[in-house]
Structure formats: structure tokens, C-alpha cells
Write an enzyme that holds these catalytic residues in place. Structure first.
Site, PDB file in Angstrom:
ATOM      1  N   GLY A  34       0.846  -1.186   0.000  1.00 46.68           N
ATOM      2  CA  GLY A  34       0.000   0.000   0.000  1.00 46.68           C
ATOM      3  C   GLY A  34       0.878   1.231   0.000  1.00 46.68           C
ATOM      4  O   GLY A  34       1.994   1.211  -0.528  1.00 46.68           O
ATOM      5  N   CYS A  35       0.404   2.302   0.598  1.00 45.19           N
ATOM      6  CA  CYS A  35       1.174   3.545   0.651  1.00 45.19           C
ATOM      7  C   CYS A  35       2.540   3.283   1.285  1.00 45.19           C
ATOM      8  O   CYS A  35       2.630   2.750   2.389  1.00 45.19           O
ATOM      9  CB  CYS A  35       0.410   4.589   1.449  1.00 45.19           C
ATOM     10  N   PHE A  36       3.595   3.668   0.594  1.00 49.05           N
ATOM     11  CA  PHE A  36       4.930   3.341   1.082  1.00 49.05           C
ATOM     12  C   PHE A  36       5.366   4.114   2.308  1.00 49.05           C
ATOM     13  O   PHE A  36       6.282   3.713   3.001  1.00 49.05           O
ATOM     14  CB  PHE A  36       5.980   3.413  -0.023  1.00 49.05           C
TER      15      PHE A  36
END
Length: 162
Positions: A10-12
Site C-alpha cells: 500500500g502507501c509506502f
């Protein structure tokens, strides 16, 4: 011994924030990987099909790959396709991108064993890393620079034993 792996969860920002807290982690960087082109930017990843990833260099004698994977699966929904938390789209897919066959074999065995706990198929890509590009500087260590930034990952879990 130093080892490397790339993780898409997902969002890093949150994935990096979580792993950066673990003993045995040597380097974390955020970037884009396993897309269709050798170059991309944050604005282009929807068209180049790169995933948001973290590059992780770790000391395998302190943090074995099995523990890296246990931590990784602790912070993702492994059966979710192209979304984690509030983030939606192919760039937020889950994936484990390896640099050597030994790592690939261990990851595949880990997921096969973990699959026994799920009725749905685990949707985590397992592929050799390719077309990796470091993300722009403003994304690096984002949650350190912006402690109130959005994050779907519960960063406090990093301090709890597995």
C-alpha cells in the site's frame, strides 16, 4: 549478513515508517518497482504500472527473512487486491520483490504455509525486482518529516513482539 528485499504494502510511507523502527534494519528507501518502464515519477505511476515499495536492507542475523515476512503480513491485508487502508489503485498492490532465488524460495514457502489460514487466495505478488526507481526526496522518511501525515499502518505494532 546483509540482505535486500523490496516490499509493496500500500502507501509506502507507512510501510517504511514501520520497518525503519525494527532492530536489524540497515536502510529503508521508498520507491517504485515492477512497472512497465525503466523510469517513472509519482505523477506517472498510474500509467507505468509501478507499485509503491520500500527497499529494505537488513541484517539477516538480527532480523531473519522469516521475521521480515511476519512483520510485513502483520501490516497488510494479504487478500485485498489493489488496495490497502484508504488507498485504492494498482500502485497500492501488495508484492514481495526479491533479488535472489534463495529469498524467492523462502517467500513462496512462507506464503504457502500462511495460505492455510485464509479461505480467499493471498493476493501478494512474488516476483523478481525490476524497474526499481527511488521515489522523490519529499517521499523519503515522509512520516518522520510529517508526523501527522496519513498512514494506514499502525506504526506502534513495530514495537510489539511478533
Amino acid at each position: 549478513m546483509e540482505k535486500e528485499i523490496y516490499l509493496a504494502g500500500g502507501c509506502f510511507w507507512g510501510v517504511e515508517g514501520y520497518f525503519a523502527q525494527l532492530d536489524g534494519v540497515i536502510v529503508t528507501k521508498v520507491g517504485y518497482s515492477n512497472g512497465q518502464t525503466a523510469e517513472t515519477t509519482y505523477q506517472q505511476i498510474k500509467t507505468t504500472d509501478h507499485a509503491e515499495v520500500i527497499y529494505l536492507k537488513y541484517d539477516n542475523s538480527v532480523l531473519p527473512l522469516n521475521d521480515v515476512l511476519r512483520h510485513y503480513f502483520r501490516i497488510i491485508d494479504p487478500v485485498s487486491i489493489n488496495k490497502q487502508g484508504g488507498d485504492r489503485g494498482r500502485q497500492y498492490r501488495t508484492g514481495i520483490y526479491y533479488v535472489d532465488e534463495e529469498t524467492k524460495e523462502e517467500v513462496v514457502k512462507f506464503i504457502e504455509e500462511l495460505q492455510k489460514n485464509y479461505t480467499k487466495k493471498i493476493a501478494v505478488e512474488v516476483e523478481e525486482v525490476n524497474n526499481y526507481i527511488d521515489a522523490e526526496e519529499y517521499h523519503q522518511k515522509y512520516l518522520e518529516k510529517n508526523p501527522t501525515g496519513y498512514c494506514h499502518v499502525d506504526l506502534s505494532l513495530a514495537k510489539k513482539s511478533l
